[in-house]
Design a protein around this motif. Structure first.
Motif, PDB file in Angstrom:
ATOM      1  N   GLY A 128       0.819  -1.210   0.000  1.00  0.00           N
ATOM      2  CA  GLY A 128       0.000   0.000   0.000  1.00  0.00           C
ATOM      3  C   GLY A 128       0.848   1.254   0.000  1.00  0.00           C
ATOM      4  O   GLY A 128       0.548   2.235  -0.678  1.00  0.00           O
ATOM      5  N   ALA A 129       1.945   1.224   0.741  1.00  0.00           N
ATOM      6  CA  ALA A 129       2.880   2.356   0.772  1.00  0.00           C
ATOM      7  C   ALA A 129       3.733   2.374  -0.494  1.00  0.00           C
ATOM      8  O   ALA A 129       3.885   3.424  -1.135  1.00  0.00           O
ATOM      9  N   SER A 130       4.283   1.236  -0.856  1.00  0.00           N
ATOM     10  CA  SER A 130       5.173   1.177  -2.021  1.00  0.00           C
ATOM     11  C   SER A 130       4.461   1.588  -3.300  1.00  0.00           C
ATOM     12  O   SER A 130       5.029   2.303  -4.132  1.00  0.00           O
ATOM     13  N   GLU A 131       3.225   1.148  -3.462  1.00  0.00           N
ATOM     14  CA  GLU A 131       2.469   1.507  -4.662  1.00  0.00           C
ATOM     15  C   GLU A 131       2.186   3.007  -4.706  1.00  0.00           C
ATOM     16  O   GLU A 131       2.263   3.629  -5.768  1.00  0.00           O
TER      17      GLU A 131
ATOM     18  N   PHE B  70       6.132   9.225  -7.362  1.00  0.00           N
ATOM     19  CA  PHE B  70       7.507   9.529  -7.753  1.00  0.00           C
ATOM     20  C   PHE B  70       8.015   8.764  -8.963  1.00  0.00           C
ATOM     21  O   PHE B  70       9.145   8.986  -9.390  1.00  0.00           O
ATOM     22  N   GLY B  71       7.229   7.847  -9.517  1.00  0.00           N
ATOM     23  CA  GLY B  71       7.692   7.080 -10.671  1.00  0.00           C
ATOM     24  C   GLY B  71       8.974   6.338 -10.346  1.00  0.00           C
ATOM     25  O   GLY B  71       9.104   5.737  -9.277  1.00  0.00           O
ATOM     26  N   ASP B  72       9.958   6.408 -11.248  1.00  0.00           N
ATOM     27  CA  ASP B  72      11.227   5.709 -11.043  1.00  0.00           C
ATOM     28  C   ASP B  72      11.942   6.177  -9.781  1.00  0.00           C
ATOM     29  O   ASP B  72      12.667   5.398  -9.164  1.00  0.00           O
ATOM     30  N   ALA B  73      11.760   7.437  -9.394  1.00  0.00           N
ATOM     31  CA  ALA B  73      12.393   7.959  -8.180  1.00  0.00           C
ATOM     32  C   ALA B  73      11.745   7.378  -6.914  1.00  0.00           C
ATOM     33  O   ALA B  73      12.266   7.564  -5.817  1.00  0.00           O
ATOM     34  N   GLY B  74      10.633   6.689  -7.073  1.00  0.00           N
ATOM     35  CA  GLY B  74       9.954   6.074  -5.940  1.00  0.00           C
ATOM     36  C   GLY B  74      10.321   4.617  -5.722  1.00  0.00           C
ATOM     37  O   GLY B  74       9.878   3.998  -4.758  1.00  0.00           O
ATOM     38  N   VAL B  75      11.147   4.060  -6.618  1.00  0.00           N
ATOM     39  CA  VAL B  75      11.575   2.668  -6.471  1.00  0.00           C
ATOM     40  C   VAL B  75      12.570   2.613  -5.313  1.00  0.00           C
ATOM     41  O   VAL B  75      13.531   3.375  -5.275  1.00  0.00           O
ATOM     42  N   HIS B  76      12.346   1.710  -4.370  1.00  0.00           N
ATOM     43  CA  HIS B  76      13.095   1.720  -3.117  1.00  0.00           C
ATOM     44  C   HIS B  76      13.393   0.310  -2.623  1.00  0.00           C
ATOM     45  O   HIS B  76      12.792  -0.652  -3.092  1.00  0.00           O
TER      46      HIS B  76
END
Length: 151
Positions: free
Chosen positions: A111-114, A120-126
């Motif tokens: 839920g948070a990751s999605e 953030f798109g690619d900047a949101g990959v963590h």
């Protein structure tokens, strides 16, 4: 496009920064990173639901609570560095108060990751940890903290 504008485009409004429930601050900037304290799924100052996931709280509801935790964490980041200074999301650590036998923690923290991916798109990959725990503060079903890189 700014991250603030992106939130608006998605119809998402950042909440106010959740007041600490103990002796800590919501977020700290250290160099090029902002680290947040654990954020509970507060909505307007209260928890919408308490209990353990897989027991009193459904996994689907808990996934929504994880999304709320992420929004609260972004509000904490915004309060110390400004949302638009975020370069990337580095790490998410999610804690799920789990009923005995519940092993779906990764799906809950999605839920948070999605949400972070939407914003953030690619900047949101963590990188991430999704941890099952016996109890969380105030009976919350989910807690989350973030580490972000800022400009």
């Amino acid at each position: 496009m700014s991250w603030t504008a992106r939130l608006g485009e998605l119809g998402i409004e950042l909440p106010g920064v959740a007041a600490p429930v103990a002796a800590y601050v919501p977020a700290v900037r250290s160099g090029s990173q902002v680290l947040t304290s654990g954020q509970l799924p507060f909505v307007e100052g209260s928890l919408p639901e308490t209990g353990k996931v897989g027991g009193e709280v459904s996994p689907e509801a808990a996934k929504g609570h994880a999304r709320t935790c992420a929004l609260n964490a972004l509000a904490a980041v915004d309060s110390v560095a400004g949302l638009d200074s975020i370069v990337r999301v580095v790490k998410v650590t999610g804690y799920v108060a789990s009923a005995e036998g519940f092993t779906g923690q990764p799906a809950v923290i999605n839920g948070a990751s999605e949400l972070l991916g939407e914003v953030f798109g690619d900047a949101g990959v963590h990188v991430r940890a999704a941890v099952g725990v016996a109890e969380l503060p105030l009976g919350a079903p989910v807690e989350l903290d973030l580490v972000v890189e800022v400009a």
